[in-house]
Design an enzyme around this catalytic site. Structure first.
Site, PDB file in Angstrom:
ATOM      1  CD  GLU A 120      66.451 -33.881  19.256  1.00  0.00           C
ATOM      2  OE1 GLU A 120      66.766 -34.697  18.085  1.00  0.00           O
ATOM      3  OE2 GLU A 120      65.890 -34.037  19.996  1.00  0.00           O
ATOM      4  CB  CYS A 152      62.373 -32.728  22.727  1.00  0.00           C
ATOM      5  SG  CYS A 152      62.633 -32.819  20.636  1.00  0.00           S
ATOM      6  CB  THR A 164      57.078 -28.673  13.150  1.00  0.00           C
ATOM      7  OG1 THR A 164      57.528 -30.600  12.635  1.00  0.00           O
ATOM      8  CG2 THR A 164      55.831 -28.648  12.897  1.00  0.00           C
ATOM      9  NE  ARG A 203      47.529 -43.296  12.543  1.00  0.00           N
ATOM     10  CZ  ARG A 203      46.238 -43.548  12.410  1.00  0.00           C
ATOM     11  NH1 ARG A 203      45.797 -44.526  13.389  1.00  0.00           N
ATOM     12  NH2 ARG A 203      45.682 -42.496  11.577  1.00  0.00           N
ATOM     13  CG  HIS A 212      58.061 -31.642  23.746  1.00  0.00           C
ATOM     14  ND1 HIS A 212      59.128 -30.916  23.109  1.00  0.00           N
ATOM     15  CD2 HIS A 212      58.309 -32.326  23.007  1.00  0.00           C
ATOM     16  CE1 HIS A 212      59.700 -30.883  22.351  1.00  0.00           C
ATOM     17  NE2 HIS A 212      58.932 -31.765  21.658  1.00  0.00           N
ATOM     18  CE  LYS A 236      46.387 -33.832  16.506  1.00  0.00           C
ATOM     19  NZ  LYS A 236      45.903 -34.045  14.963  1.00  0.00           N
TER      20      LYS A 236
END
Lengths: 136, 357
Positions: B90, B122, B163, B210, B245, B250
């Site tokens: 990217e 990704c 991140t 979300r 990935h 989490k």
């Protein structure tokens, strides 16, 4: 913009491609098509390993045009393990200090950009040799 | 979805495998607590320890070159035999001018080669692996190089900034009989799902909050993994390792549980707490950490995810050639151990968030 010059030098800059003298076996970098040791023609390509050690170094605070964003940076005379000495920037020093005799290895990095709209120029720099964190 | 009589998996005519692999992770680390300190986020540093940050002279081109050199060192082949150099990212340094031609030139693969840059958020790197399997598996090429690498973007102050890391890996695909891991089968699952995107000429991506979870990451990874395993009669317990990935810790842990994997199958390839989400490099660099320690005969499931959205799933089996080959280049943990912590100001400088004019 010096696209033609960058294009011409890409092989030696990206990969440390030099020459070896067919007469006296002297290894030559940068390539110059004749042997500095015996004066004969020398056009056979030779791929350097990229390993060497710092012979001497200095730190640049007032960088020339095109290199300002990296300042301050350290440039070194690096003695390649095959013999020739060259000048290159050191990179990835982190918080390590440079020392004479320090083992270094070649990496291909961005050397400079010709402004926001210009081309990106890539070439060799040297960094401290990567250490093995876990044993084989 | 129609019921397929023939499973919709991807299988080439000739068996293909990974002949060489190489990781790259830059030296600098930005701790999550530094991001939390600047943006005054309470407890923001708890989920991640830190992320890898590229230096001033690094980009996807330079990082791909190093990973590719590592892959070649392990493969021990003449780069002149490579017929494709493909880089998924990217963060290609140019909008127009391939990353892949510079990489191909630097590793000695020019001029008898295909060269192209891939984009699919990704999963651009695993997309390139799928294509490389086709190239080698059809005997159009003996070797093809596929790379997933990123210097990931995240807007200052955005949760992504904790991140968005830097790193990735290169894989040299070739005939199965000389591979360190063979590709048993693969499968791709894609739909039009707008969970995360960056418009042309924008510096930072937008994400669907979300919406990035259930209909995007979880649905695509679960569908890809289940379809592939079902088609080849495999179950989670057949695998020693699984790599997903990893945009955070989490998501891969949860999707692993849902699919029936145990934490110990996930942990070796779960690098996101230490290097961040390396976007197109994320699942691929996780797989390098697994190959660094896997035993011959181990089975590994790799499932990428790319926003927009899709997943590629691969079932791999390591061979007797792996232990010797992996010693020919630095381990992923070597790069992780090479670590210099930086503060937010240095990060801002390194990532071009401070401009000099």
């Amino acid at each position: 913009m010096e696209a033609s010059r960058h294009w011409r030098l890409k092989q030696e800059r990206y990969t440390l491609m030099g020459e070896i003298c067919p007469h006296c076996k002297e290894k030559i970098f940068p390539p110059r098509d004749f042997c500095p040791a015996c004066g004969e023609d020398a056009r056979n390509l030779f791929q350097f390993s990229g390993r060497g050690e710092v012979y001497s170094f200095t730190t640049v605070y007032q960088a020339p045009a095109g290199y300002e964003e990296n300042a301050p940076y350290t440039i070194a005379l690096v003695r390649l393990e095959e013999g020739p000495m060259l000048t290159a920037q050191l990179t990835d020093m982190g918080d390590e200090t440079v020392e004479i005799g320090m083992p270094v290895e070649m990496v291909t990095r961005r050397l400079r950009s010709d402004g926001e709209r210009g081309m990106l120029v890539y070439g060799y720099k040297f960094r401290p040799q990567l250490a093995r964190a876990i044993s084989a | 979805m129609t019921d397929h009589k023939v499973p919709p998996i991807l299988k080439p005519i000739r068996d293909v495998g990974i002949v060489g692999y190489g990781a790259y992770i830059p030296r600098y680390r930005l701790p999550a607590r530094e991001v939390a300190r600047i943006w005054r986020a309470g407890g923001g540093g708890t989920l991640f320890e830190e992320k890898a940050v590229s230096g001033l002279d690094e980009d996807v081109i330079t990082m791909s070159i190093e990973a590719a050199r590592n892959a070649l060192a392990r493969a021990g082949i003449d780069p002149d035999e490579i017929r494709a150099v493909w880089v998924g990212s990217e963060s290609h340094p140019y909008s127009v001018k391939p990353t892949s031609t510079v990489v191909a030139e630097a590793i000695g693969a020019t001029p008898h080669t295909q060269a192209a840059d891939w984009e699919f958020a990704c999963k651009a790197g695993t997309e390139a692996i799928q294509a490389a399997i086709g190239f080698v598996g059809s005997e159009m090429a003996r070797f093809a190089l596929a790379i997933g690498m990123d210097t990931a973007q995240g807007r200052p102050g955005d949760p992504l900034e904790y991140t968005a890391g830097a790193g990735g890996a290169a894989y040299l695909l070739g005939p199965a009989e000389i591979s360190l891991a063979t590709i048993e089968s693969s499968y791709s699952f894609a739909t039009d799902t707008p969970d995360f995107f960056r418009r042309a000429n924008e510096k930072y991506p937008e994400h669907g909050e979300r919406f990035t979870g259930e209909p995007a990451y979880f649905k695509h990874i679960t569908s890809a993994a289940q379809t592939l395993m079902q088609a080849i009669n495999a179950s989670p317990s057949d695998y020693q390792h699984v790599v997903f990935h990893q945009p955070n810790s989490k998501f891969p842990q949860r999707v692993g549980r849902t699919l029936g994997f145990k934490p110990e199958q996930i942990e070796t390839g779960l690098l996101v707490p230490l290097i961040g989400n390396t976007y197109a490099g994320s699942a691929l660099v996780g797989l390098t950490a697994v190959l660094d320690i896997a035993e011959p005969g181990d089975r590994i499931l790799l499932v990428s995810y790319g926003s927009g959205a899709g997943s590629d799933a691969f079932s791999l089996r390591t061979t007797e050639l792996l232990p010797e080959r992996r010693n020919q280049a630095p381990y992923t943990q070597d790069y992780i151990a090479r670590r210099t912590e930086i503060d937010y100001a240095t990060y801002a400088r390194f990532r071009g968030k401070l401009t000099m004019k």
